[in-house]
Design an enzyme around this catalytic site. Sequence first.
Site, PDB file in Angstrom:
ATOM      1  N   HIS A 103       2.449 -14.639 -10.645  1.00 54.01           N
ATOM      2  CA  HIS A 103       1.325 -14.816  -9.726  1.00 54.01           C
ATOM      3  C   HIS A 103       0.146 -13.907 -10.017  1.00 54.01           C
ATOM      4  CE1 HIS A 103       3.853 -17.556  -7.584  1.00 54.01           C
ATOM      5  NE2 HIS A 103       4.790 -16.649  -7.489  1.00 54.01           N
ATOM      6  N   ARG A 137     -12.821 -14.589  -0.068  1.00 54.49           N
ATOM      7  CA  ARG A 137     -13.414 -13.376  -0.644  1.00 54.49           C
ATOM      8  C   ARG A 137     -14.086 -13.752  -1.960  1.00 54.49           C
ATOM      9  NH1 ARG A 137      -7.919 -13.530  -2.178  1.00 54.49           N
ATOM     10  NH2 ARG A 137      -7.759 -13.736  -4.440  1.00 54.49           N
ATOM     11  N   LYS A 178      -0.986 -20.031   6.340  1.00 52.34           N
ATOM     12  CA  LYS A 178      -0.935 -21.173   5.417  1.00 52.34           C
ATOM     13  C   LYS A 178      -0.658 -22.469   6.172  1.00 52.34           C
ATOM     14  CE  LYS A 178      -2.015 -18.115   2.920  1.00 52.34           C
ATOM     15  NZ  LYS A 178      -3.425 -17.936   2.608  1.00 52.34           N
TER      16      LYS A 178
END
Length: 516
Positions: free
Chosen positions: A235, A292, A116
């Site tokens: 999440h 993806r 990240k």
Amino acid sequence: MFKKILVANRGEIALRVIRACQELGVKTVAVYSEADASAPHVREADEAVLVGPPPSSQSYLVGERLIEVAKRVGAEAIHPGYGFLSERAWFARAVREAGLVFIGPPAEAIEAMGSKTAARQLAIAAGVPVVPGNTEGVKDADEAIAIAESYGFPVLLKAAAGGGGKGMRIVRAREELAGALESARREAKNAFGDDAVYLEKYIEGPRHVEIQVLADAHGNVLHLGERECSVQRRHQKMIEEAPSVAVSPELRARMGATAVAAARAAGYVNAGTCEFLLDRDGQYYFLEMNTRIQVEHPVTELVMGIDLVQWQIRVAAGEPLPFTQKDFTPRGWAMECRITSEDPSNGFLPSTGRIEYLHLPSGPGVRWDGGIEAGSEVGLHYDPMLAKLIVHAPTRALAIARMRRALHELTIDGIETSRGFHLRVMNDPEFQSGDISIQWLEQRLSKLTAPTADLETLRLAAIAAALVAHEERTAGRSAGVGSAGAGGAVPVGEAPRGGSALTWAAVARREGLRHS
Ligand code: MV4
């Protein structure tokens, strides 16, 4: 074009890839674990190979074995789906080194976006707006406090190797920082084997809006607009839609150009998604890039009129994209509900068992991307997402009405699912207004999962429902619940406002007659 592809996944996404291949005239090879011997993806593929026992660590995640299988059966390419091996750079590289094609981005692009902090550095260098924060792990609490005070509290500690919210801590005051840093480090170490933690200004009450990108190997990089993914719990996204009520054509063009810049900076090829936070002032910040195909890709497919999985395969085979950016303007409204084997009335506890009966919704504007059938055993080895129910309609209000109708048509017997929960979201006035944020669902959860009636009322309703269904069956005619005054007729072409469009009696009639 490839002649044969190995599908390195299971469930609905394996079937989705197989369907794309069938339409492209490409043969498919499924892989499966011992738990999936009779799964639909095994039957629908042209060939299938057992790769190990039920735990994914011994089957769907054993990359070397999957590559071996691909070579043995003569597949030229591997589609990883989402999850499992889809974002493991080492796997993408191993596939390439075995002389096969990985249907996804280059290993280097996965790596660039995997860290990240590296992704933030890359974004900043490309002129992409990110949340104010640092771009390297913090040394210690003193340094963290100094950085936090330069932006002001609250701040958010994030794992450098992270994603998906693991190792994240909101810190609202300087006294809390040292403790939060320590626990974030511990969690990051456990989850990613890397305890590097960095810091960002905490954005309060934003939306999660992501941009679909599609890039070929000839330098064409296009965006396909946004998906609104704010309706999530811990999440896990529950409902996604395209477009977003918060995104104007002008904002779409700016966020799209930003996503394209990020993808170019990473050397991206294939389908990918840039995640953004969109705050209440319309400011957006790049968070990370998912390298993806995503679960929620169908809502983009429906509003843009394109098959993303087929294009993943085509660009992996070297085809240039025949589109220009002008070809992608959203048409109508699409919405997706994730149908999971979880019990919303019991804290979303995973539910297991055999699917005894399955009736799928259909009709105008309804799409079912599923991986289950009657007789499927739902266990605890894999993700609880069983299927996705997706609708497309001219407007958001009509998409909600269509989703409500489709959810009413759906019957899944034998396990608890999220179906009823989705119906309650569709009937929620705040959801209908579109005024939601990433906190909305968790704030609203007790209202959305509270029992609708006391047990005695439910018992009486069940008895009445059984009597109505029995009456109609034995009378051998349609009594027409509506004419008895208990039905909920909806004027044609109108989205029902408030309340439920179908009363218990109509539901009882349908269920009773369906099973008879
Ligand atoms: C944030 C944020 C607020 N401010 N960053 C969650 C997982 C990872 N993708 C980033 N996440 C967030 N980063 C700042 N500076 C809020 C979240 C967040 C979130 C983001 C997207 C979707 C759901 C979320 C749920 C909780 C927190």
